[in-house]
Design a protein around this motif. Structure first.
Motif, short mmCIF file in Angstrom:
data_model
loop_
_atom_site.label_atom_id
_atom_site.label_comp_id
_atom_site.label_asym_id
_atom_site.label_seq_id
_atom_site.Cartn_x
_atom_site.Cartn_y
_atom_site.Cartn_z
N GLY A 1 0.81 -0.70 0.00
CA GLY A 1 -0.18 -0.25 0.11
C GLY A 1 0.86 1.18 0.22
O GLY A 1 1.48 1.56 -0.84
N ALA A 2 0.68 2.25 1.27
CA ALA A 2 1.66 3.19 1.29
C ALA A 2 2.87 3.32 0.82
O ALA A 2 4.07 2.01 1.41
N PRO A 3 3.50 4.49 0.56
CA PRO A 3 4.82 4.56 0.43
C PRO A 3 6.08 4.13 0.99
O PRO A 3 5.20 4.71 2.48
N SER A 4 6.91 3.24 1.14
CA SER A 4 7.65 2.96 1.61
C SER A 4 8.75 2.39 1.80
O SER A 4 9.31 2.55 0.43
N GLY A 5 10.17 2.08 2.14
CA GLY A 5 11.32 1.32 1.74
C GLY A 5 12.06 3.26 1.85
O GLY A 5 12.04 4.06 1.95
N GLN A 6 13.33 3.00 0.43
CA GLN A 6 14.11 3.60 -0.04
C GLN A 6 13.66 4.76 -0.50
O GLN A 6 14.19 3.54 -1.89
N LEU A 7 13.62 5.34 -1.10
CA LEU A 7 13.98 6.09 -2.44
C LEU A 7 14.54 7.09 -2.66
O LEU A 7 15.26 8.62 -2.07
N ARG A 8 15.36 6.32 -4.01
CA ARG A 8 16.53 7.51 -4.19
C ARG A 8 16.69 8.07 -4.94
O ARG A 8 16.61 8.11 -6.22
N VAL A 9 16.75 9.99 -5.38
CA VAL A 9 16.61 10.93 -6.68
C VAL A 9 17.51 11.61 -6.97
O VAL A 9 18.60 11.93 -5.79
N CYS A 10 18.10 12.09 -7.61
CA CYS A 10 19.42 13.24 -7.75
C CYS A 10 18.59 13.88 -9.17
O CYS A 10 17.47 14.19 -9.93
N GLY A 11 19.52 14.93 -9.14
CA GLY A 11 19.43 16.24 -10.07
C GLY A 11 20.26 16.93 -9.88
O GLY A 11 21.44 17.26 -8.69
N PHE A 12 20.47 17.77 -10.76
CA PHE A 12 21.49 19.17 -11.09
C PHE A 12 21.05 20.57 -9.75
O PHE A 12 20.62 20.60 -8.65
N SER A 13 21.98 21.69 -9.27
CA SER A 13 21.96 21.98 -8.14
C SER A 13 20.55 22.32 -7.77
O SER A 13 19.90 22.87 -6.68
N THR A 14 20.14 23.83 -9.07
CA THR A 14 19.11 23.78 -8.81
C THR A 14 17.95 22.84 -8.59
O THR A 14 17.14 23.91 -7.64
N ALA A 15 17.93 22.84 -9.40
CA ALA A 15 17.41 21.45 -8.95
C ALA A 15 16.33 20.42 -7.72
O ALA A 15 15.70 20.08 -7.24
N VAL A 16 18.00 20.35 -6.98
CA VAL A 16 18.14 19.79 -6.08
C VAL A 16 17.71 20.50 -4.40
O VAL A 16 16.70 20.52 -4.15
N SER A 17 17.86 22.06 -5.08
CA SER A 17 17.02 23.44 -4.08
C SER A 17 16.50 23.67 -4.22
O SER A 17 15.37 23.85 -2.80
N VAL A 18 15.57 23.42 -5.58
CA VAL A 18 14.50 23.96 -5.21
C VAL A 18 12.98 23.18 -5.42
O VAL A 18 11.90 23.53 -5.05
N LEU A 19 13.87 22.01 -5.85
CA LEU A 19 12.94 20.62 -6.15
C LEU A 19 12.51 19.78 -5.62
O LEU A 19 11.65 19.74 -4.22
N LEU A 20 13.65 18.96 -5.13
CA LEU A 20 13.89 18.09 -4.59
C LEU A 20 14.00 17.55 -3.28
O LEU A 20 13.27 17.37 -2.75
N ALA A 21 14.15 19.05 -2.48
CA ALA A 21 15.09 19.05 -1.34
C ALA A 21 13.46 19.70 -0.30
O ALA A 21 12.77 18.31 -0.14
#
Length: 301
Positions: free
Chosen positions: A88-108
């Motif tokens: 059911g609900a999301p669990s475990g580990q999700l690994r994501v990546c991106g360039f610096s601006t994407a990390v700061s403004v979207l992924l974080a």
């Protein structure tokens, strides 16, 4: 029966371009990687590699085999999703990546939202360049990447990856506060044609966008300074050393005496959400995609 481990070595050679690079990514020696492919070729009774100059290239048989291999990889992702669906609900580990601006403004911000809404899900973020993002996806080291569209990206038809639009990130003209264009709500880039310019370093994925936007406005910018980081660009503008085009997603230091002016024609770069084919429906990935879609419109407002 085809040995899927050997098939993966062949996929790596196709992805990285050489046996040596594939071996390095897989933590093999080049001779061990070559041996795996030779054994696969013997099992199938076909040649998979042929000489090309000092290197090798894939044969037509290898290309045909890879089409099936990519389909198998996608089906395996789908099978894993079906096995996890019962939880059911999301669990475990999700690994994501991106360039610096994407990390700061979207992924974080995405990671914060996921932590609040899905406490059994752990998010791991890695800052990477665009080419490395696709390498990490291919290797299975990350599950999702936010990448900028560049001429070097895999084509959208690449069966290994699922690449879909996330947002258009407009470029703003950044000038000192006392610049004649600073009072404008919107400016034609041609009005900055005779200025000194600060541009991204030559190998930056943003560089072609800047040069193309200026070219579309009818001029080639007189680039005096080059910067790798948007923060550095902002400080150079603040010292009246030139003007620059900066993506709206890039957060510039608020204390600097600089002004962002929107550009006529709205030059922009395109951002993609990328996963491995068959991976999007996994609960953790689907939850991340939902959060990114909610964050994207406000990020460039």
């Amino acid at each position: 029966m085809i040995d899927l481990r050997r098939l993966h070595v062949l996929r790596a050679v196709a992805h990285y371009g050489t046996v040596t690079a594939a071996a390095h990514a897989l933590h093999f020696t080049p001779s061990a990687a070559s041996q795996q492919i030779r054994q696969l070729a013997r099992e199938l009774g076909v040649d998979l590699l042929e000489p090309q100059g000092r290197g090798v290239r894939l044969t037509a048989a290898a290309e045909g085999l890879l089409a099936h291999a990519d389909a198998i990889a996608a089906r395996w992702e789908e099978a894993e999703h079906e096995l996890r669906a019962e939880y059911g609900a999301p669990s475990g580990q999700l690994r994501v990546c991106g360039f610096s601006t994407a990390v700061s403004v979207l992924l974080a911000p995405m990671a914060v939202r996921l932590r609040e809404r899905h406490p059994r899900l752990s998010v791991r973020i890695q800052e990477t360049g665009v080419p490395e993002s696709f390498d990490l996806l291919f290797e299975g080291a990350v599950d999702l990447a936010v990448a900028e569209v560049t001429p070097h990206n895999p084509p959208l038809s690449d069966a290994r990856f699922d690449q879909r639009p996330l947002l258009d990130d407009p470029y703003d003209l950044v000038v000192p506060d006392d610049h004649p264009l600073a009072g404008r709500e919107r400016s034609d880039l041609a009005e900055a044609a005779h200025e000194d310019w600060i541009a991204p370093v030559p190998d930056s994925p943003c560089r072609p966008h800047v040069m193309s936007a200026c070219g579309a406005a009818g001029f080639t910018p007189n680039v005096i300074h080059h910067a790798l980081d948007w923060n550095v660009t902002a400080h150079l503008v603040a010292q009246r050393l030139g003007v620059a085009l900066v993506p709206r997603l890039a957060r510039l230091p608020p204390h600097l005496p600089i002004t962002r002016v929107r550009c006529a024609g709205d030059p922009h770069r395109k951002l993609l959400i990328c996963t491995r084919r068959g991976c999007r429906e996994r609960p953790a990935v689907a939850a991340a995609l939902e959060e990114l879609r909610e964050l994207a419109p406000t990020a460039v407002a």
